[in-house]
Design a protein around this motif. Structure first.
Motif, mmCIF file in Angstrom:
data_model
loop_
_atom_site.group_PDB
_atom_site.id
_atom_site.type_symbol
_atom_site.label_atom_id
_atom_site.label_comp_id
_atom_site.label_asym_id
_atom_site.label_seq_id
_atom_site.Cartn_x
_atom_site.Cartn_y
_atom_site.Cartn_z
ATOM 1 N N LYS A 298 17.648 33.799 11.116
ATOM 2 C CA LYS A 298 18.207 35.127 11.315
ATOM 3 C C LYS A 298 18.244 35.930 10.031
ATOM 4 N N LYS A 299 17.474 35.519 9.043
ATOM 5 C CA LYS A 299 17.525 36.152 7.736
ATOM 6 C C LYS A 299 17.140 37.625 7.800
ATOM 7 N N LYS A 300 16.115 37.965 8.613
ATOM 8 C CA LYS A 300 15.638 39.333 8.681
ATOM 9 C C LYS A 300 16.709 40.254 9.250
ATOM 10 N N LYS A 301 17.482 39.762 10.215
ATOM 11 C CA LYS A 301 18.480 40.597 10.857
ATOM 12 C C LYS A 301 19.660 40.884 9.939
ATOM 13 N N THR A 302 19.900 40.005 8.968
ATOM 14 C CA THR A 302 21.079 40.159 8.107
ATOM 15 C C THR A 302 20.749 40.702 6.722
ATOM 16 N N GLU A 303 19.485 41.070 6.484
ATOM 17 C CA GLU A 303 19.110 41.527 5.154
ATOM 18 C C GLU A 303 19.830 42.819 4.787
ATOM 19 N N GLY A 304 20.060 43.679 5.783
ATOM 20 C CA GLY A 304 20.676 44.963 5.489
ATOM 21 C C GLY A 304 22.185 44.900 5.361
ATOM 22 N N LYS A 305 22.810 43.770 5.707
ATOM 23 C CA LYS A 305 24.253 43.667 5.658
ATOM 24 C C LYS A 305 24.733 43.402 4.232
ATOM 25 N N LYS A 306 25.965 43.831 3.956
ATOM 26 C CA LYS A 306 26.543 43.599 2.638
ATOM 27 C C LYS A 306 26.946 42.137 2.497
ATOM 28 N N GLN A 307 26.779 41.618 1.310
ATOM 29 C CA GLN A 307 27.159 40.230 1.064
ATOM 30 C C GLN A 307 28.675 40.107 1.040
ATOM 31 N N ARG A 308 29.217 39.176 1.825
ATOM 32 C CA ARG A 308 30.655 39.027 1.947
ATOM 33 C C ARG A 308 31.225 38.407 0.682
ATOM 34 N N GLU A 309 32.392 38.874 0.283
ATOM 35 C CA GLU A 309 33.053 38.366 -0.913
ATOM 36 C C GLU A 309 33.476 36.915 -0.703
ATOM 37 N N TYR A 310 33.375 36.128 -1.755
ATOM 38 C CA TYR A 310 33.784 34.722 -1.664
ATOM 39 C C TYR A 310 35.306 34.627 -1.680
ATOM 40 N N VAL A 311 35.841 33.996 -0.644
ATOM 41 C CA VAL A 311 37.271 33.696 -0.576
ATOM 42 C C VAL A 311 37.393 32.259 -0.075
ATOM 43 N N PRO A 312 38.032 31.373 -0.827
ATOM 44 C CA PRO A 312 38.110 29.969 -0.393
ATOM 45 C C PRO A 312 38.934 29.820 0.878
ATOM 46 N N GLN A 313 38.572 28.828 1.681
ATOM 47 C CA GLN A 313 39.279 28.562 2.925
ATOM 48 C C GLN A 313 40.703 28.111 2.649
ATOM 49 N N LYS A 314 41.597 28.451 3.542
ATOM 50 C CA LYS A 314 43.008 28.077 3.400
ATOM 51 C C LYS A 314 43.150 26.551 3.316
ATOM 52 N N ARG A 315 43.954 26.099 2.339
ATOM 53 C CA ARG A 315 44.241 24.687 2.083
ATOM 54 C C ARG A 315 43.000 23.888 1.702
ATOM 55 N N SER A 316 41.964 24.604 1.208
ATOM 56 C CA SER A 316 40.808 23.919 0.627
ATOM 57 C C SER A 316 41.064 23.682 -0.855
ATOM 58 N N GLY A 317 40.142 23.003 -1.519
ATOM 59 C CA GLY A 317 40.324 22.728 -2.937
ATOM 60 C C GLY A 317 40.368 23.985 -3.783
ATOM 61 N N GLY A 318 39.437 24.921 -3.524
ATOM 62 C CA GLY A 318 39.409 26.167 -4.287
ATOM 63 C C GLY A 318 40.658 26.997 -4.070
ATOM 64 N N TYR A 319 41.140 27.036 -2.849
ATOM 65 C CA TYR A 319 42.355 27.773 -2.507
ATOM 66 C C TYR A 319 43.550 27.215 -3.287
ATOM 67 N N ALA A 320 43.700 25.896 -3.292
ATOM 68 C CA ALA A 320 44.824 25.259 -3.977
ATOM 69 C C ALA A 320 44.755 25.469 -5.486
ATOM 70 N N VAL A 321 43.554 25.393 -6.059
ATOM 71 C CA VAL A 321 43.398 25.564 -7.511
ATOM 72 C C VAL A 321 43.762 26.988 -7.935
ATOM 73 N N LEU A 322 43.290 27.989 -7.179
ATOM 74 C CA LEU A 322 43.588 29.380 -7.532
ATOM 75 C C LEU A 322 45.092 29.647 -7.484
ATOM 76 N N LEU A 323 45.752 29.215 -6.416
ATOM 77 C CA LEU A 323 47.184 29.471 -6.292
ATOM 78 C C LEU A 323 47.984 28.715 -7.349
ATOM 79 N N THR A 324 47.558 27.491 -7.658
ATOM 80 C CA THR A 324 48.279 26.700 -8.663
ATOM 81 C C THR A 324 48.175 27.341 -10.051
ATOM 82 N N LEU A 325 46.969 27.764 -10.421
ATOM 83 C CA LEU A 325 46.800 28.432 -11.717
ATOM 84 C C LEU A 325 47.564 29.746 -11.771
ATOM 85 N N TYR A 326 47.630 30.439 -10.626
ATOM 86 C CA TYR A 326 48.361 31.717 -10.593
ATOM 87 C C TYR A 326 49.859 31.480 -10.770
#
Length: 611
Positions: free
Chosen positions: A136-164
């Motif tokens: 489906k790459k051709k259909k999504t080429e014109g769409k804006k790239q979504r911002e990275y946000v880690p999933q709730k209670r994932s490793g990245g989510y926990a690290v960001l909140l802990t450092l904050y």
């Protein structure tokens, strides 16, 4: 109020910041493949390492820090780079392909302005959307790239909140070490930061490399220090605000989000393996304490640990004990007397309270020694009770490391340190003279040190001389004295230690420690051994069988008799040779493999002499 964040992300492959080096390596690989040379596989491994490295390289010599980059490939890159400068001028760009139009490949594409709080839509109650499939790459080429946000209670989510949260602390140092970050972030994450799942070789810590790549977290120094970037701070603020909204709406943040599937979680946390930069470089004398790899969450879920009610033989309360450094007498006698006494002199000069005694394992450790008062009518002072803290140091000079590798002591010492019962074994590696005069190449010694840290999981401290080693011991002593100052210490035996939850948390008011006498006697090298212990030592004499592999075999066959019985039940020689090939070893649970399985079967099943 900031709006909702949609958790989940697309995972486009990041552009390589060294496209020119990548192009040359690809050309060399293709040329070797056309000629049928095995060097094509060497180039392919180097290409894979280069693609994972997120920083631009200025020359081939700098690529030496990457995995699978030896002196030969680095020299070839420098020679090709010199030719490139000769053809295109001394100021020719090397981080973009020559002749490319527009922006260089390593520059990101132009993106829309970052969303503000008034335009950003946040919805924590929806699971993350899967990334676009290749069809489906051709259909999504014109769409804006979504911002990275880690999933709730994932490793990245926990690290960001802990450092904050740490950044808002008025007593914050401005950074957190890996062990501190893992310990504090574990309560915010559903996945362990240190232990892998049987179905997934990655831990929650693997997502930190993604945070660094996305410029949300900054990693500096060695040992590593982690802090939030400005971009990461903004995202963490939004995550915390979204968490508060959920708590207001649902009463509990833990039930406000639908858990993503394991496949989505693996997609979110897929790591870019970290390069161990500056692992071998001696640094200034600082204290970076290694903490336990066992999470408190795991201990709560373990029915054995949670149901065991430990009753100590004795208790040492705050003010009833002194923290003392114990030095093995071998470190003060034998060999060059002036060298041995230099360490003692430095410790005395630094005002360290230490005691020289015979240690059956390790060269330095710390004990909590009871304060005793003279008793009226008694000639001698009462015997002080002692508990050993969970830190032990094995000191290795480079020449001693070389000798211990040759005679096999190095592997045996690592195995014994892992089984001694203390949670934090440390290797203090001290430089000594010129390494080129040793009987083992310096590169082999450096690789052994790295393997001790990365593969065996030991904490490594490099020092340049005896004075710096004494300084490290001094700072460690004072740090531990502060750490245990207000703690209540509960005694336990080595048999009880396996049933207790001995994970030390800074906020805990008490901790369980081994009695020194029981620990030291249990670590005697020549004590009476069980059949299982002798069998383990026997297996480790086989080339390629490490302590972890021997332990994995012992879990299935605890004695030679049980292994012989298993071999006798096999119907063919081929079946015997493959008997141990599927034994799972180590944290990654990899197979022992057919080669080692065949070697072990030949050793135990062949009646004639082995060639």
């Amino acid at each position: 109020m900031p709006g909702p964040v949609t958790f989940g992300r697309k995972r486009p492959l990041p552009p390589c910041p060294n496209p020119l080096f990548l192009k040359w390596l690809t050309e060399w690989k293709d040329s070797a493949a056309e000629k049928g040379l095995k060097t094509q596989f060497v180039y392919q491994k180097a290409i894979s390492s280069l693609k994972k490295y997120p920083l631009p390289l200025q020359n081939g010599k700098e690529a030496k820090i990457l995995q699978n980059f030896g002196d030969g490939i680095c020299k070839m890159l420098d020679q090709r780079l010199a030719k490139h400068y000769a053809e295109h001028g001394p100021n020719a760009p090397i981080h973009s392909l020559p002749g490319s139009r527009g922006k260089s490949r390593n520059q990101p594409r132009a993106a829309s302005p970052p969303p503000t709080s008034s335009t950003l839509k946040i919805d924590l109650t929806k699971p993350p959307q899967d990334g676009p499939s290749p069809t489906k790459k051709k259909k999504t080429e014109g769409k804006k790239q979504r911002e990275y946000v880690p999933q709730k209670r994932s490793g990245g989510y926990a690290v960001l909140l802990t450092l904050y949260k740490e950044s808002k602390n008025p007593n914050s140092k401005g950074y957190m070490t890996k062990t501190e970050l893992q310990r504090e972030a574990q309560t915010l994450c559903d996945k362990s930061f240190t232990l892998t799942d049987p179905s997934n070789k990655y831990t929650a810590w693997s997502s930190v490399s993604t945070l660094i790549q996305k410029e949300l977290v900054l990693k500096t120094h060695s040992p590593a220090r982690y802090s939030l970037t400005d971009k990461g701070l903004l995202l963490a603020q939004r995550l915390e605000a979204a968490e508060e909204v959920l708590e207001d709406n649902n009463g509990s943040a833990s039930h406000g989000c639908t858990t993503a599937s394991e496949e989505d979680q693996e997609d979110l946390d897929e790591p870019h393996r970290e390069n161990t930069l500056n692992v071998l470089a001696p640094s200034r004398t600082t204290v970076s304490l290694p903490f336990s790899a066992i999470s408190s969450r795991q201990s709560r879920e373990d029915p054995v640990l949670s149901s065991y009610n430990h009753v100590p033989d004795f208790t040492l309360r705050p003010g009833q004990f002194n923290v003392i450094l114990c030095v093995d007498f071998i470190e003060t006698t034998g060999g060059a007397a002036h060298k041995k006494q230099e360490l003692v002199s430095e410790l005395k000069r630094n005002g360290v309270n230490f005691d020289v005694r015979k240690l059956h394992i390790g060269d330095f450790l710390w004990i909590a020694q009871e304060k005793v008062q003279p008793v009226a009518g008694q000639l001698r002072m009462p015997q002080a009770r002692e508990l050993v803290l969970d830190y032990i140091i094995e000191r290795k000079r480079m020449d001693d490391l070389c000798g211990s590798i040759i005679d096999g002591r190095f592997r045996e010492q690592k195995f014994r340190l892992k089984r001694c019962g203390l949670l934090h074994p440390i290797y203090l590696v001290e430089d000594y003279g010129a390494a080129q005069h040793l009987s083992i190449p310096e590169s082999t010694l450096q690789q052994a040190i790295v393997n001790t840290q990365v593969v065996d999981g030991f904490f490594i401290k490099r020092t340049k001389d005896v004075r710096e080693s004494a300084a490290y011991l001094t700072i460690m002593t004072r740090h531990l004295q502060t750490m245990y100052l207000n703690k209540t210490l509960l005694s336990c035996t080595k048999e009880e230690a396996s049933k207790c939850n001995r994970v030390f948390q800074h906020e805990d008011q008490s901790c369980i420690l081994l009695e020194f006498r029981d620990f030291n006697e249990g670590a005697m090298k020549n004590k009476a051994q069980t059949v299982k212990e002798v069998f383990a030592r026997q297996l480790m004499q086989i080339s390629g069988v490490s302590g972890e592999k021997a332990a994995a075999i012992l879990e299935r066959y605890s004695t030679p008799f049980s292994l012989f019985a298993a071999y006798e039940s096999c119907t063919s020689t081929e079946e015997r040779e493959k008997l141990l090939s599927s034994v799972k070893c180590g944290k990654l649970q990899r197979n022992l493999g057919p080669v080692l399985s065949k070697t072990i079967s030949q050793l135990y099943c062949s009646k004639e002499a082995l060639s």
